[in-house]
Design a protein around this motif. Structure first.
Motif: not given
Length: 862
Positions: A661, A666, A669, A711, A722-723, A726
């Motif tokens: 992440i 992110d 988030w 996202i 990363s997405a 997350t």
RNA sequence: GGGUGUGUAGCUCAGUUGGUUAGAGCACUACGUUCACAUCGUAGGGGUCACAGGUUCAAGUCCUGUCACACCCACCA
């Protein structure tokens, strides 16, 4: 045993999920208390044992589920949870249910009939069959066992995480033993004693009756105005009474101290009509000036007020009512029955002796009339009279020998103990304290009943066969549990039972509260633990039994071990009818817990219970369960969506996803999640599970409605680790956060996750999320959310589909925030459906979304 | 009569120590939705915070009083 499913179905099947979870939890002993861990590492609950007298009420589901949420939070926070479950199956409610269910009644005179099988009888038009004490107790045991199996099933269906190995019933030999030990301890400490005292008595059933079984009935009666001559004068006072048959038992005449009409008579005596008994006129607050004639007679005993007055007066008792409800054959001129003219008094009384109360009343009115004492003819009235709820004749007060626990001399200590305990909500402590302050009776713990804990006591019989009540023979501790009707005291043989110079059993059983007040001790015993001692951590209960269960438990802990029984009391509210009255049984039976579980699923019913705050009475609102079901559905679908992404992502086999992440959006988030986790934990720390649920749920819906939309496109890119990471983090975290509330669906999803799923461990043994030290700047997240919502709004206002492309848009923002937004331009384009090159940025005073131009032609093409 | 609470949108309820324009869900209205989910989404209307005084720059929130409702207890000659 691993969980029996590894991937989520495309459609959610709640009954199957619940079955899977139930067997998985049972097979793996997920909720087992670990007695090797220290007291500090243990969370100890004094679960209320529900009364087993019929069906579970939705109010039970409500409050017991609230406790379960707390228990599950504590377990996930690293403690082993001592979470017993008991059934309160002794006592009157059970006897009454058994009587009605089998249409039988206990007659201790009858001999035991081996092989008698009680049968359920639907309508009870037929007369009740009398059975022996032993047969009756067997019938009680049979029915309670069946009822308990039903209760256990419902509690398992709703997912309560009791350790079923720590199960007790209040009629079990172990509970009887603890209860008898308690009695002996109190006896040896001098806190309990045998007292002859008036109690409410049903003349038909020939039994003492508990307060709880008494009901008021509006009954037609008469006021009788009777002249009472003042001794040594021509004057008289007129007394109005509904019960003239009690004249022979008159012990005092009272008027209010401020009542000028009668002040001159205080200290003087009247002569009771017909019987010429001199009785003093005394001032007493008990009398009210404007009721009746303002002056009244006190008799032993016309009503409960007479009993109270007699107790504080110190005057002798004049018992005229027999246990059969007929006037006893007493003699004036003997004992307390004083008379100026005993021969005349006896001549009068002879005409009353042996009559029922109703007959005696008619007769005495006749005598009063003949002798000129009636001031006027009786006046009809309607007044409230106390009846045994199953009885047909009014209750009488009859003196009998009962066991009393002295409490009135311990008020200060009891208040002090109450103050050491934390009450939630805090005002419940005031209720407790007011109750203790108003205490004006000791605790009568004996009942003339059958299905209960027997007193471990016998009485020696003298040469005439009369029991010696002054020196009870108390059982030895190592002989417990005992049934004095069966067992024999030390130094005697069975042959001496009931014989002169032999012994006789105390036939009473204990008030059910005398045993329930020991639930911590009984539970510790059932849990076979030496790590736990008083005080427990929490006692969950409802507010109607503060004056009974909470109070008696505090009193017993004080008397036995000079401690408080628990550190905190969590008081739950009631479920009310839609008209805001306490929910009636008829209503409760229409909406049975099992019906709700079948309709909405256990997690949704739990959601409903967990939405209500402690101590707050709540109107029954089925709609909230539908809301819970939506949440459960959303959890399932959002998880399924994320699992699909992860399945196709390069991260699929990464056990530790957190290092991936990295992107600013992110990070922001996550920071949002972190703040929510901290809040949720803070709420849980004060047992405010409802507020915790609210913040978790709010974040979750935001996650679904906004975050996932933002996202989405990026997450389909398998290289955007990363997405994916997350999303993994969020789902993982939400499952754990919702686990105490919705244990079934969260377990199912958790077990079917596509990553780190090798171990067979239950979600409910994972660590509850704790707030990390993450403090990323969340402004970029908020800004993107805002932009997304502005674009949606523009499309909604234009009444067009959200899929309509945006062909022009200008975002203005302060310089220091602008770069962060430019960095996440892809996300903004994705969520807004912005065509490439259409997104423009500009420095502005505040965040602003302007110049939106929608590509309407894209829509018309369809 | 004593004690304890409650009174906020049509309904069920939040509203922490006083602090922008009082919130949520359901219900209602309008619009939308093949791409996780119609057990969906977006937007909107709707409140004299029971009433009356008071304190304060500021009160749904603090104080006083009133009314209504609920629960527990007591009373019922």
């Amino acid at each position: 045993m691993p969980y029996s499913k590894k991937t989520l179905d495309t459609r959610m099947n709640l009954p199957e999920i619940e079955d899977r979870c139930k067997s998985y939890w049972a097979e793996n002993n997920v909720y087992r208390y670990d007695n090797t861990r220290s007291r500090e590492e243990t969370f100890v609950i004094d679960t209320p044992p529900p009364t087993v007298s019929g069906s579970l009420h939705i109010g039970h589901i409500f409050s017991y589920t609230q406790t379960d949420v707390v228990a599950r939070y504590q377990r996930m926070s690293g403690k082993t949870v001592f979470y017993p479950i008991g059934w309160d199956d002794n006592g009157l409610p059970t006897e009454r249910r058994v009587q009605n269910y089998f249409n039988i009644a206990c007659n201790p005179e009858l001999p035991y009939e081996a092989g008698f099988e009680p049968r359920h009888i639907e309508n009870d038009k037929t007369p009740r069959q009398d059975v022996s004490r032993k047969n009756f107790i067997e019938a009680c045991e049979k029915l309670t066992a069946a009822d308990e199996a039903v209760f256990e099933n419902v509690f398992k269906n709703i997912g309560h995480s009791y350790d079923w190995n720590i199960k007790y019933t209040t009629i079990s030999p172990e509970a009887i033993q603890k209860s008898q030990e308690s009695f002996i301890d109190l006896y040896e400490k001098g806190f309990v004693s045998l007292v002859e005292s008036p109690t409410m008595w049903d003349v038909t059933f020939q039994s003492a009756v508990a307060q709880a079984e008494v009901e008021d009935r509006e009954t037609a009666g008469f006021f009788h105005d009777i002249h009472f001559p003042i001794e040594g004068s021509d004057e008289y006072v007129t007394i109005a009474t509904t019960r003239p048959e009690f004249l022979p038992a008159c012990i005092a005449i009272v008027a209010h101290p401020d009542d000028e009409r009668y002040q001159k008579f205080f200290g003087k005596k009247v002569l009771v009509p017909l019987f010429d008994t001199p009785v003093e006129i005394v001032p007493s607050e008990h009398a009210e000036k404007d009721k009746g004639t303002g002056i009244m007679m006190v008799c032993t005993f016309g009503d409960a007020a007479d009993v109270a007055w007699w107790k504080q007066s110190g005057l002798p008792l004049k018992q005229i009512v027999g246990r059969d409800g007929r006037l006893l054959n007493i003699k004036f001129g003997e004992g307390a029955f004083v008379s100026k003219n005993p021969d005349k008094a006896n001549e009068m009384y002879q005409q009353l002796a042996g009559l029922s109360m109703k007959q005696a009343r008619a007769k005495i009115v006749e005598l009063l009339r003949e002798n000129g004492f009636l001031a006027q003819e009786p006046r009809p009235i309607v007044h409230a009279v106390k009846f045994y709820e199953k009885g047909t004749l009014p209750l009488e007060f009859v003196t009998s020998r009962q066991w009393f626990v002295k409490l009135q001399d311990k008020k200060e200590k009891l208040i002090e103990m109450g103050r050491k305990i934390k009450w939630k909500p805090a005002h419940m402590q005031t209720r407790y304290e007011e109750w203790v302050k108003g205490l004006n009776q000791d605790w009568c713990i004996s009942r003339q009943r059958f299905f209960g804990v027997p007193f471990p006591v016998w009485y020696a019989l003298d040469a005439e066969g009369e029991p010696d009540y002054t020196r009870p023979i108390v059982a030895k501790l190592n002989a417990l549990p005992v049934d004095p009707m069966v067992d024999v005291p030390e130094g005697y043989t069975e042959a001496k039972r009931g014989k002169p110079n032999g012994f006789v059993a105390d036939a009473n059983v204990m008030d059910t509260w005398a045993t329930s007040a020991l639930t911590p001790q009984i539970a510790m015993n059932a849990g076979k633990t030496d790590k736990i001692n008083l005080p427990f951590d929490i006692r969950p209960q409802a507010h109607d039994i503060i004056r009974t269960w909470a109070f008696y438990t505090i009193a017993k802990a004080l008397m036995h071990s000079n401690t408080i029984p628990w550190n905190e009391v969590l008081v739950s509210g009631f479920i009310l009818d839609p008209d805001r009255k306490k929910m009636s049984k008829s209503k409760g039976n229409v909406v049975t817990p099992q019906h709700l579980l079948d309709t909405y699923g256990a997690d949704s019913v739990r959601y409903w219970a967990a939405s209500a705050r402690l101590g707050v009475d709540t109107a029954f609102e089925e709609q909230i369960m539908a809301q819970g079901k939506k949440l459960v559905n959303k959890l399932f679908n959002a998880s399924r969506f994320v699992f699909n992404i992860v399945e196709n992502s390069a991260l699929k086999n990464e056990k530790n996803y957190t290092p991936f992440i990295t992107k600013p959006l992110d990070m922001a988030w996550l920071s949002k999640m972190n703040a929510m986790i901290k809040q949720a934990n803070d709420y849980f720390a004060t047992y405010d599970y409802a507020a915790a649920l609210e913040v978790i749920e709010k974040r979750f819906w935001d996650f679904c409605d906004n975050d996932l939309e933002i996202i989405k496109k990026r997450a389909y890119d398998i290289n955007d680790k990363s997405a994916a990471a997350t999303l993994m983090f969020c789902i993982d975290t939400f499952l754990k956060l919702f686990a105490p509330f919705c244990p079934f669906i969260t377990e199912e999803i958790y077990q079917c996750r596509p990553w780190g799923n090798e171990s067979a461990e239950s979600l409910h043994l994972q660590a509850f999320p704790k707030a990390g030290d993450m403090s990323a700047d969340t402004r970029v997240y908020d800004n993107v959310s805002f932009i997304a919502s502005e674009i949606r709004k523009a499309k909604t206002t234009a009444n067009i589909t959200q899929r309509t492309p945006v062909k022009q848009i200008l975002i203005k923002a302060p310089e220091k925030e602008l770069q962060a937004l430019k960095d996440v331009a892809d996300d903004i384009e994705n969520v807004g459906g912005i065509v490439p090159g259409a997104l423009k940025f500009e420095v502005g005073e505040a965040l602003e979304v302007t110049n939106i131009e929608l590509d309407l032609s894209a829509l018309s093409e369809n």
